[in-house]
Design a protein around this motif. Structure first.
Motif, mmCIF file in Angstrom:
data_model
loop_
_atom_site.group_PDB
_atom_site.id
_atom_site.type_symbol
_atom_site.label_atom_id
_atom_site.label_comp_id
_atom_site.label_asym_id
_atom_site.label_seq_id
_atom_site.Cartn_x
_atom_site.Cartn_y
_atom_site.Cartn_z
ATOM 1 N N PHE A 94 38.214 41.352 49.593
ATOM 2 C CA PHE A 94 37.679 41.722 48.282
ATOM 3 C C PHE A 94 38.368 40.954 47.146
ATOM 4 N N GLY A 95 39.198 39.991 47.497
ATOM 5 C CA GLY A 95 39.703 39.066 46.464
ATOM 6 C C GLY A 95 41.090 39.358 45.917
ATOM 7 N N ILE A 96 41.834 40.280 46.525
ATOM 8 C CA ILE A 96 43.154 40.605 45.974
ATOM 9 C C ILE A 96 44.068 39.376 46.001
ATOM 10 N N SER A 97 44.261 38.791 47.179
ATOM 11 C CA SER A 97 45.158 37.623 47.250
ATOM 12 C C SER A 97 44.613 36.474 46.406
ATOM 13 N N THR A 98 43.287 36.340 46.385
ATOM 14 C CA THR A 98 42.668 35.265 45.599
ATOM 15 C C THR A 98 43.063 35.379 44.123
ATOM 16 N N ILE A 99 43.144 36.609 43.631
ATOM 17 C CA ILE A 99 43.465 36.818 42.213
ATOM 18 C C ILE A 99 44.901 36.378 41.911
ATOM 19 N N TYR A 100 45.841 36.710 42.798
ATOM 20 C CA TYR A 100 47.220 36.233 42.594
ATOM 21 C C TYR A 100 47.251 34.698 42.568
ATOM 22 N N LEU A 101 46.554 34.098 43.537
ATOM 23 C CA LEU A 101 46.596 32.638 43.664
ATOM 24 C C LEU A 101 45.888 31.957 42.495
ATOM 25 N N ALA A 102 44.750 32.513 42.094
ATOM 26 C CA ALA A 102 43.991 31.891 40.995
ATOM 27 C C ALA A 102 44.732 32.032 39.665
ATOM 28 N N THR A 103 45.478 33.121 39.507
ATOM 29 C CA THR A 103 46.281 33.273 38.284
ATOM 30 C C THR A 103 47.311 32.152 38.209
ATOM 31 N N ALA A 104 47.915 31.840 39.365
ATOM 32 C CA ALA A 104 48.923 30.767 39.394
ATOM 33 C C ALA A 104 48.290 29.414 39.086
ATOM 34 N N VAL A 105 47.132 29.160 39.687
ATOM 35 C CA VAL A 105 46.447 27.882 39.454
ATOM 36 C C VAL A 105 46.101 27.738 37.960
ATOM 37 N N ARG A 106 45.586 28.811 37.392
ATOM 38 C CA ARG A 106 45.279 28.783 35.951
ATOM 39 C C ARG A 106 46.549 28.518 35.142
ATOM 40 N N ASN A 129 35.138 40.971 41.319
ATOM 41 C CA ASN A 129 36.529 41.305 40.975
ATOM 42 C C ASN A 129 37.226 40.121 40.298
ATOM 43 N N ILE A 130 36.975 38.941 40.826
ATOM 44 C CA ILE A 130 37.608 37.726 40.284
ATOM 45 C C ILE A 130 37.088 37.466 38.863
ATOM 46 N N ALA A 131 35.785 37.687 38.656
ATOM 47 C CA ALA A 131 35.213 37.500 37.315
ATOM 48 C C ALA A 131 35.797 38.533 36.352
ATOM 49 N N GLU A 136 37.093 33.285 37.352
ATOM 50 C CA GLU A 136 36.041 32.675 38.169
ATOM 51 C C GLU A 136 36.032 31.142 38.106
ATOM 52 N N THR A 137 36.524 30.586 36.997
ATOM 53 C CA THR A 137 36.565 29.113 36.858
ATOM 54 C C THR A 137 37.477 28.483 37.904
ATOM 55 N N TYR A 138 38.414 29.255 38.426
ATOM 56 C CA TYR A 138 39.451 28.693 39.300
ATOM 57 C C TYR A 138 39.243 29.039 40.768
ATOM 58 N N VAL A 139 38.072 29.578 41.088
ATOM 59 C CA VAL A 139 37.852 30.044 42.464
ATOM 60 C C VAL A 139 36.515 29.553 43.020
#
Ligand SMILES: C[S@@+](CC[C@H](N)C(=O)[O-])C[C@H]1O[C@@H](n2cnc3c(N)ncnc32)[C@H](O)[C@@H]1O
Length: 235
Positions: A94-106, A129-131, A136-139
């Motif tokens: 559901f995107g939990i880890s993705t959110i941590y990683l995308a925050t770092a990329v941003r 969830n990511i949006a 969303e720009t980073y995923v």
């Protein structure tokens, strides 16, 4: 008490609000998960891990089974430390880890997290969830089997999270491996829980001949931390 209420490296109220909600929803599933695993717990306590039955994965269709906040903070900080611009994630849920990683990329100034998830409903919800977290720009979540969706990589990879079904971990890593740069990092969840099905995978990473230096960290139930020390085609 919310899971991210202690000081967090993620200096973003919107991101933290979404993560707190998602971790809380995942925690509400815990009693049912514990009941499900109850007969298998002796193996876990004896250090043998839990056997994985790949024919019974439907049980997990609505389950988050995410990384824990400490692992998320750790991933965020690693990604910042190595200035990760391209991150691959096997098993988005559901995107939990993705959110941590995308925050770092941003926060690194931009880049992409390429996630992959086989279940359509999870992909739809993860995107929402990511949006909601404004990321969303980073995923780029690739819907389908990671053994197929990750075969079109064409850029250098800085960081990888392996968190899909264990029996696929080594095959997925071998697809990504040629793209991982020296100094790139692979983080893998659940290596003590799923000791047997992940044995070949962990052995591969811990064999220096394969180009990595790797150690199992006492984070959650065993987190493999592996650094690529040379290109795959060098001796
Ligand atoms: C442990 S969960 C991932 C949790 C997620 N990393 C997080 O922290 O929120 C594993 C996910 O991998 C997905 N998965 C399993 N096999 C897959 C495959 N072959 N390709 C893509 N996704 C897969 C499952 O549907 C499940 O949602």
């Amino acid at each position: 008490m919310s899971k991210l209420s202690k000081p967090s490296a993620l200096n973003d109220a919107k991101v933290k609000t979404v993560l707190n909600r998602l971790h809380a929803e995942a925690d509400r599933q815990l009693p049912r998960l514990i009941l499900h695993y109850l007969p298998k717990l002796p193996g876990l306590f004896l250090g043998k891990g839990i056997k994985w039955d790949q024919t019974k994965t439907e049980y997990y269709n609505d389950k988050y089974i995410p990384i824990e906040p400490d692992q998320g903070e750790f991933l965020y900080l690693i990604a910042r430390a190595i200035n990760a611009k391209t991150i691959i994630e096997f098993g988005t849920s559901f995107g939990i880890s993705t959110i941590y990683l995308a925050t770092a990329v941003r926060d690194n100034g931009g880049g992409i997290v390429i996630g992959t998830e086989i279940l359509h409903e999870k992909v739809v919800q993860a995107r929402k969830n990511i949006a909601e977290a404004g990321l969303e720009t980073y995923v780029d979540i690739r819907e389908g089997d990671g053994l197929k969706t990750l075969t079109t990589l064409n850029k250098t990879v800085d960081l990888v999270l392996i968190d899909g079904w264990p029996e696929l971990a080594l095959d997925v890593l071998k697809i990504i491996d040629p793209f991982i740069r020296p100094g790139g990092i692979v983080v893998s969840d659940n290596v003590n829980t799923f000791k047997e099905p992940l044995k070949d995978y962990v052995d591969f990473l811990q064999n220096p001949a394969n180009g990595y230096r790797s150690s199992t960290l006492n984070l959650k139930d065993g987190t493999e931390f592996s650094v690529k020390v040379r290109r795959h085609d060098e001796n």
